[in-house]
Design a protein around this motif. Sequence first.
Motif, PDB file in Angstrom:
ATOM      1  N   ASP A 139       0.829  -1.204   0.000  1.00  0.00           N
ATOM      2  CA  ASP A 139       0.000   0.000   0.000  1.00  0.00           C
ATOM      3  C   ASP A 139       0.859   1.248   0.000  1.00  0.00           C
ATOM      4  N   ASN A 140       0.230   2.347  -0.452  1.00  0.00           N
ATOM      5  CA  ASN A 140       0.928   3.625  -0.565  1.00  0.00           C
ATOM      6  C   ASN A 140       0.964   4.349   0.771  1.00  0.00           C
ATOM      7  N   LEU A 141       1.699   3.845   1.728  1.00  0.00           N
ATOM      8  CA  LEU A 141       1.900   4.642   2.930  1.00  0.00           C
ATOM      9  C   LEU A 141       3.365   4.575   3.304  1.00  0.00           C
TER      10      LEU A 141
ATOM     11  N   VAL B 231       5.387   0.433  -4.611  1.00  0.00           N
ATOM     12  CA  VAL B 231       4.710  -0.137  -5.777  1.00  0.00           C
ATOM     13  C   VAL B 231       4.284   0.996  -6.699  1.00  0.00           C
ATOM     14  N   ASP B 232       4.350   0.775  -7.970  1.00  0.00           N
ATOM     15  CA  ASP B 232       3.893   1.823  -8.885  1.00  0.00           C
ATOM     16  C   ASP B 232       3.390   1.257 -10.207  1.00  0.00           C
ATOM     17  N   ARG B 233       2.158   1.541 -10.476  1.00  0.00           N
ATOM     18  CA  ARG B 233       1.556   1.346 -11.794  1.00  0.00           C
ATOM     19  C   ARG B 233       0.204   2.047 -11.727  1.00  0.00           C
ATOM     20  N   ILE B 234      -0.131   2.798 -12.739  1.00  0.00           N
ATOM     21  CA  ILE B 234      -1.431   3.474 -12.714  1.00  0.00           C
ATOM     22  C   ILE B 234      -2.472   2.511 -13.273  1.00  0.00           C
TER      23      ILE B 234
ATOM     24  N   ALA C  34       9.921   9.217  -2.359  1.00  0.00           N
ATOM     25  CA  ALA C  34       9.926   9.949  -3.636  1.00  0.00           C
ATOM     26  C   ALA C  34       8.629   9.679  -4.394  1.00  0.00           C
ATOM     27  N   LYS C  35       8.191   8.440  -4.395  1.00  0.00           N
ATOM     28  CA  LYS C  35       6.971   8.104  -5.136  1.00  0.00           C
ATOM     29  C   LYS C  35       5.735   8.702  -4.469  1.00  0.00           C
ATOM     30  N   LEU C  36       5.656   8.562  -3.144  1.00  0.00           N
ATOM     31  CA  LEU C  36       4.493   9.101  -2.432  1.00  0.00           C
ATOM     32  C   LEU C  36       4.367  10.609  -2.630  1.00  0.00           C
TER      33      LEU C  36
ATOM     34  N   LEU D  22       4.579  11.407  -7.033  1.00  0.00           N
ATOM     35  CA  LEU D  22       3.447  10.888  -7.807  1.00  0.00           C
ATOM     36  C   LEU D  22       2.138  11.060  -7.041  1.00  0.00           C
ATOM     37  N   ASN D  23       2.032  10.376  -5.894  1.00  0.00           N
ATOM     38  CA  ASN D  23       0.737  10.403  -5.221  1.00  0.00           C
ATOM     39  C   ASN D  23       0.372  11.814  -4.756  1.00  0.00           C
ATOM     40  N   GLY D  24       1.373  12.593  -4.324  1.00  0.00           N
ATOM     41  CA  GLY D  24       1.098  13.967  -3.901  1.00  0.00           C
ATOM     42  C   GLY D  24       0.513  14.804  -5.032  1.00  0.00           C
ATOM     43  N   THR D  25       1.110  14.707  -6.216  1.00  0.00           N
ATOM     44  CA  THR D  25       0.580  15.511  -7.327  1.00  0.00           C
ATOM     45  C   THR D  25      -0.704  14.906  -7.896  1.00  0.00           C
ATOM     46  N   HIS D  26      -0.840  13.579  -7.792  1.00  0.00           N
ATOM     47  CA  HIS D  26      -2.097  12.948  -8.214  1.00  0.00           C
ATOM     48  C   HIS D  26      -3.261  13.501  -7.399  1.00  0.00           C
ATOM     49  N   SER D  27      -3.066  13.551  -6.070  1.00  0.00           N
ATOM     50  CA  SER D  27      -4.148  14.063  -5.222  1.00  0.00           C
ATOM     51  C   SER D  27      -4.401  15.537  -5.514  1.00  0.00           C
TER      52      SER D  27
ATOM     53  N   GLN E  24     -11.794   8.947  -8.930  1.00  0.00           N
ATOM     54  CA  GLN E  24     -11.267   7.732  -8.286  1.00  0.00           C
ATOM     55  C   GLN E  24     -10.127   8.105  -7.329  1.00  0.00           C
ATOM     56  N   ILE E  25      -9.259   8.989  -7.780  1.00  0.00           N
ATOM     57  CA  ILE E  25      -8.117   9.387  -6.952  1.00  0.00           C
ATOM     58  C   ILE E  25      -8.576  10.249  -5.770  1.00  0.00           C
ATOM     59  N   ALA E  26      -9.691  10.977  -5.974  1.00  0.00           N
ATOM     60  CA  ALA E  26     -10.166  11.891  -4.923  1.00  0.00           C
ATOM     61  C   ALA E  26     -10.730  11.158  -3.701  1.00  0.00           C
TER      62      ALA E  26
ATOM     63  N   GLN F  51      -7.187   9.734   4.455  1.00  0.00           N
ATOM     64  CA  GLN F  51      -6.098   8.767   4.612  1.00  0.00           C
ATOM     65  C   GLN F  51      -4.898   9.139   3.740  1.00  0.00           C
ATOM     66  N   LYS F  52      -5.193   9.792   2.605  1.00  0.00           N
ATOM     67  CA  LYS F  52      -4.130  10.033   1.629  1.00  0.00           C
ATOM     68  C   LYS F  52      -3.368  11.340   1.867  1.00  0.00           C
ATOM     69  N   ILE F  53      -4.085  12.363   2.358  1.00  0.00           N
ATOM     70  CA  ILE F  53      -3.460  13.688   2.494  1.00  0.00           C
ATOM     71  C   ILE F  53      -2.224  13.666   3.406  1.00  0.00           C
TER      72      ILE F  53
ATOM     73  N   PRO G 148       0.234  11.310   4.300  1.00  0.00           N
ATOM     74  CA  PRO G 148       1.529  10.870   3.755  1.00  0.00           C
ATOM     75  C   PRO G 148       1.899  11.556   2.442  1.00  0.00           C
ATOM     76  N   ARG G 149       0.894  11.956   1.657  1.00  0.00           N
ATOM     77  CA  ARG G 149       1.184  12.481   0.327  1.00  0.00           C
ATOM     78  C   ARG G 149       1.560  13.957   0.337  1.00  0.00           C
ATOM     79  N   LEU G 150       0.922  14.731   1.237  1.00  0.00           N
ATOM     80  CA  LEU G 150       1.128  16.178   1.200  1.00  0.00           C
ATOM     81  C   LEU G 150       1.620  16.766   2.522  1.00  0.00           C
TER      82      LEU G 150
HETATM   83  C1  CS2 Z   1      -3.607   7.110  -7.014  1.00  0.00           C
HETATM   84  C2  CS2 Z   1      -2.781   5.831  -6.939  1.00  0.00           C
HETATM   85  O1  CS2 Z   1      -5.826   6.430  -6.596  1.00  0.00           O
HETATM   86  C3  CS2 Z   1      -4.852   7.046  -6.153  1.00  0.00           C
HETATM   87  O2  CS2 Z   1      -4.900   7.634  -5.093  1.00  0.00           O
HETATM   88  O3  CS2 Z   1      -2.798   8.174  -6.642  1.00  0.00           O
HETATM   89  O4  CS2 Z   1      -3.524   4.707  -6.892  1.00  0.00           O
HETATM   90  C4  CS2 Z   1      -1.757   5.765  -8.088  1.00  0.00           C
HETATM   91  O5  CS2 Z   1      -2.363   5.618  -9.330  1.00  0.00           O
HETATM   92  C5  CS2 Z   1      -0.795   4.623  -7.870  1.00  0.00           C
HETATM   93  O6  CS2 Z   1      -0.213   4.733  -6.606  1.00  0.00           O
HETATM   94  C6  CS2 Z   1       0.257   4.593  -8.960  1.00  0.00           C
HETATM   95  O7  CS2 Z   1       1.230   3.688  -8.635  1.00  0.00           O
END
Ligand code: CS2
Length: 491
Positions: free
Chosen positions: A189-191, A228-231, A293-295, A298-303, A372-374, A379-381, A383-385
């Motif tokens: 998981d992304n934490l 882990v990383d894959r969209i 770096a990934k959190l 990637l995840n920070g800017t994704h959110s 979906q990302i929102a 839980q996400k804010i 670690p990501r931001l």
């Molecule tokens: C995304 C991640 O849904 C989300 O919150 O930021 O699932 C993201 O696509 C993956 O971590 C990419 O590896």
Amino acid sequence: MTEKSRLCRAALASLKPHTLSPEWREPRIGIVHLGIGNFHRAHEAVYTEEAMLAAGGEWGICGVTLQGDVAKRDALMAQDGLYSVVERGPDGVRVTVIRALKEVLAMPHDRARLFALLADENVRIVSLTVTEKGYCRDTTTGDVDLRHEGITRDLANPDAPSTVPGILAAAFRQRRDAGTPPFTVLSCDNLSHNGAALKQAVVSFARARDAALADWIESHVAFPSTMVDRIVPSTTDADREAASHALKVEDAAPVPCEPFRQWVIGDRFPAGRPAWETAGAQLVDDVMPFEIAKLRMLNGTHSTLAYLSMLAGFVTIDEAIAHAPLKKLIHAMMTQEIAPTLDVPPSFDVLAYRDALLARYANAALKHRTAQIAMDGSQKIPPRLLATIEARLNAGRSIERLALAVAAWLVFLRGCADDGTRYEISDPMAARLTASIADEPAQLVEAMLAINEVFPPGLARRDDFRRPLQAAVVRLQDGARAAIEHYAALA
Ligand code: CS2
């Protein structure tokens, strides 16, 4: 039109061109995976199949849905666990049938079978993608949250657990009592520090009932960390159509994903592991620099993209990043605010990483929905931001764009886009969050910062955080597009 037959192992002979290799020997189950969502099926399952093709091993996977998703179990089991991965990239679509998934269980219905497998010494790895909320942690201490409804229930009924800490503690009790060596627990998981975070949750859960078991887990079980990383978006009808068109048989459960994939794994597997390195995984001593770096990048800017897009009306990530001011803002956020907080090995080129991320976001074939990302922002804010914000403030640096990202989440929680469209807030803390909503910026910031589970009190009190956060909320009152323009133009 004649109806197509369904994907199944008996049809594999005719599907060889759509597999990773025509070679295949059915393996026994060696991995139990909790949280059999799309991500696992496009990531670990693919790596594991490639590893078995390259180096053998009994690493078939049993996937478990913890939400009692019987329909998902039945759809996959009707296909003998087979499904296709539909890779969507700028060069077109590639459909591959994955065979590593041997069985699917739905909790709580299949509890007896799950515990039989968890007791089986051939099962040497239990991996997880259960998202941040599946860890049931008290985020202020990192221990399991003893007030969490599922945790209270599992502590009262340790033989019929339904939460991740409850299931793992019960499985270890079985193995310890039977003298079976433990399996390795692999959090995907992304934490941050995902292995250590899971270990603390499981050990503290066990300690609440059985201190000896807690000690046994602490000293005998390995919990390596991973990045882990894959969209991997959710499956749509277009994916089902693409899969059945390519395969000439019906696939009810394909998984769409981007071509890119990455897996960095802490190499601590006392009970053995698949030769994942043969499939391109990086086995390292210290995952942390990659994970952070990934959190953050990637995840920070994704959110950030997700919340600004929900307000501004961008439905997918590629649509958002095609908006020039938003791309400029994200580029600057990565370059000026996030990258300087990273402590990565010299071989890790952060700016190349940034450019690769922007190119991945622009993948117009993927249709990754911002909604979906929102989900699950509470839980996400952190670690990501928030971790990045704390690092910046501690270094005496500015956080304008990061503050805009958090402000966008707060304004998003009002449940209404700038054009008046209403949407649901999907978040385990939704009730608490929406009860703290206010129209007036200062009130909104005040009420939200009081939620300690999200905002650590030390950060919430800081004036150098509150000021830019409130300024960003004020900017967003005039609409997200105007705010994006403003922040994109900052030096
Ligand atoms: C995304 C991640 O849904 C989300 O919150 O930021 O699932 C993201 O696509 C993956 O971590 C990419 O590896």
